[in-house]
Design an enzyme around this catalytic site. Structure first.
Site, PDB file in Angstrom:
ATOM      1  N   TYR A  58       0.849  -1.187   0.000  1.00  0.00           N
ATOM      2  CA  TYR A  58       0.000   0.000   0.000  1.00  0.00           C
ATOM      3  C   TYR A  58       0.887   1.239   0.000  1.00  0.00           C
ATOM      4  O   TYR A  58       1.384   1.678   1.031  1.00  0.00           O
ATOM      5  CB  TYR A  58      -0.921   0.024   1.217  1.00  0.00           C
ATOM      6  CG  TYR A  58      -1.883  -1.135   1.332  1.00  0.00           C
ATOM      7  CD1 TYR A  58      -2.216  -1.914   0.227  1.00  0.00           C
ATOM      8  CD2 TYR A  58      -2.477  -1.451   2.549  1.00  0.00           C
ATOM      9  CE1 TYR A  58      -3.098  -2.978   0.345  1.00  0.00           C
ATOM     10  CE2 TYR A  58      -3.368  -2.506   2.670  1.00  0.00           C
ATOM     11  CZ  TYR A  58      -3.669  -3.265   1.568  1.00  0.00           C
ATOM     12  OH  TYR A  58      -4.547  -4.327   1.689  1.00  0.00           O
ATOM     13  N   SER A 206     -13.035  -4.837   2.131  1.00  0.00           N
ATOM     14  CA  SER A 206     -14.081  -4.219   1.292  1.00  0.00           C
ATOM     15  C   SER A 206     -15.479  -4.674   1.704  1.00  0.00           C
ATOM     16  O   SER A 206     -16.304  -5.023   0.859  1.00  0.00           O
ATOM     17  CB  SER A 206     -13.842  -4.530  -0.193  1.00  0.00           C
ATOM     18  OG  SER A 206     -12.620  -4.004  -0.630  1.00  0.00           O
ATOM     19  N   LEU A 208     -17.885  -2.979   2.576  1.00  0.00           N
ATOM     20  CA  LEU A 208     -18.887  -2.027   2.081  1.00  0.00           C
ATOM     21  C   LEU A 208     -18.865  -1.943   0.561  1.00  0.00           C
ATOM     22  O   LEU A 208     -19.331  -0.974  -0.030  1.00  0.00           O
ATOM     23  CB  LEU A 208     -18.636  -0.637   2.685  1.00  0.00           C
ATOM     24  CG  LEU A 208     -18.563  -0.585   4.210  1.00  0.00           C
ATOM     25  CD1 LEU A 208     -18.321   0.840   4.688  1.00  0.00           C
ATOM     26  CD2 LEU A 208     -19.829  -1.156   4.841  1.00  0.00           C
ATOM     27  N   ARG A 210     -16.308  -1.584  -1.448  1.00  0.00           N
ATOM     28  CA  ARG A 210     -15.434  -0.468  -1.828  1.00  0.00           C
ATOM     29  C   ARG A 210     -16.209   0.853  -1.862  1.00  0.00           C
ATOM     30  O   ARG A 210     -15.972   1.715  -2.693  1.00  0.00           O
ATOM     31  CB  ARG A 210     -14.753  -0.726  -3.169  1.00  0.00           C
ATOM     32  CG  ARG A 210     -13.913  -1.996  -3.172  1.00  0.00           C
ATOM     33  CD  ARG A 210     -13.028  -2.087  -4.388  1.00  0.00           C
ATOM     34  NE  ARG A 210     -12.366  -3.376  -4.452  1.00  0.00           N
ATOM     35  CZ  ARG A 210     -11.249  -3.708  -3.793  1.00  0.00           C
ATOM     36  NH1 ARG A 210     -10.702  -2.824  -2.994  1.00  0.00           N
ATOM     37  NH2 ARG A 210     -10.717  -4.904  -3.924  1.00  0.00           N
ATOM     38  N   GLY A 211     -17.153   0.974  -0.936  1.00  0.00           N
ATOM     39  CA  GLY A 211     -17.932   2.202  -0.803  1.00  0.00           C
ATOM     40  C   GLY A 211     -19.252   2.194  -1.526  1.00  0.00           C
ATOM     41  O   GLY A 211     -20.125   3.025  -1.248  1.00  0.00           O
TER      42      GLY A 211
END
Length: 336
Positions: A58, A206, A208, A210-211
């Protein structure tokens, strides 16, 4: 707010029922200036969000650096997880590959320890299984790192059921990190069964979508031009439109509960087993606090029945099929 405590499988590793994915503390979702990380991470710990999950890739390295800086002075409150194995490879179509060799595991952990500013890592994951190095060799090397005191627990990420069985026969595995949410349920079946057979906890990333499950993303215009989701097949404008019925379903349940869609999505995951600790990622305090509230939402049997229908509303794949390093033990990777 104090979150309930959960245990990852039969490992004895305890953490708050909601964790924090720290990929957001890097430029992967667009702009990142490091300033929000200490405030968000310290607030997470205050709330009982104790499982912090990062990875050397990351940034690369940026997320580990900022997490290490943020937890200085609070190390004993943190269940610290990081990952290794994904490497740059210009010969690969995706530009990346997996290195699961024992030599790479040993060198990677030392780099992560230095960046995180700690003397041990609580949960150390192989970020993706290698198609070149047998999983037994990688896990054997990680077992040596446990014996050396550099790591406390071993994890896998995005592994198949076969890989899980083989890894667990080599050394106890504490957790499988994998994408799992209302729109990514393909671990249900052999993968989830293998984890529970071996007492392995589940750490959904993830959770959610990825939103997307929050209802905040309705078109690609909602994403910055450098956001990696623009390369994801579920985040084309056509796909976002096609999945709106799923968002509407989650919103309907949230309205009935008097909570947010994010909290519904997280509460649904928590209802799938006491061995599950989801790790939603965010770099914003408001979202962090909202996500933590998901641990206190109790869905009714009627809610769960409604949400089970979500699986039938999604038919767009998680990733492009030709990106072997992303999917679960997918086609053999070229030797590097």
């Amino acid at each position: 707010m104090t979150l309930p405590i959960r245990t990852l499988g039969r490992s004895g590793l305890h953490a708050g029922a909601i964790g924090l994915g720290c990929m957001s503390f890097s430029p992967i979702y667009g702009g990142f200036d490091r300033t929000s990380a200490p405030e968000v991470i310290n607030r997470a710990l205050d709330l009982g969000v104790t499982l912090l999950d990062t990875a050397d890739v990351y940034g690369p390295f940026i997320s580990e650096e900022v997490v290490g800086q943020a937890i200085a002075g609070r190390r004993d409150e943190v269940v610290l997880a990081t990952k290794f194995g994904i490497v740059a490879d210009p010969t690969s179509p995706s530009g990346r590959n997996v290195d699961g060799t024992p030599e790479y595991a040993r060198s990677s952990v030392d780099g992560s320890l230095q960046r995180l500013g700690v003397d041990h890592i609580d949960l150390y994951y192989l970020h993706r299984p290698s198609a070149v190095t047998p999983i037994e060799e990688t896990i054997g090397a990680l077992g040596d790192l446990v014996a050396a005191g550099k790591i406390r627990h071993i994890g896998l990420s995005e592994a198949s059921a076969d890989t899980i069985h083989r890894a667990a026969a080599t050394h106890p595995i504490t957790a499988l990190q994998t994408e799992y949410s209302l729109w990514s349920r393909d671990i249900e079946g052999p993968i989830l069964d293998a984890c529970r057979e071996h007492g392995i906890g589940i750490v959904p990333y993830s959770p959610l979508g990825r939103g997307y499950l929050t209802g905040a993303i309705t078109s690609t215009a909602d994403l910055s031009k450098h956001d990696f989701r623009r390369m994801n097949p579920r985040f084309t404008d056509e796909a976002l439109d096609a999945n709106q019925s799923l968002v509407a379903l989650v919103q309907s349940v949230a309205d009935g509960q008097g909570c947010t869609p994010s909290q519904v999505a997280l509460a649904w995951l928590l209802a799938q087993g006491v061995d599950i600790i989801p790790i939603p990622g965010t770099k914003r305090l408001t979202y962090l606090e909202d996500n933590a509230g998901g641990a206190n939402v109790v869905l009714t049997p009627a809610d769960l029945t409604q949400l089970d229908a979500a699986a039938d509303l999604v038919n767009i794949p998680r990733y492009q099929e030709n990106i072997g390093w992303i999917n679960r033990d997918t086609p053999p990777l070229p030797a590097s």
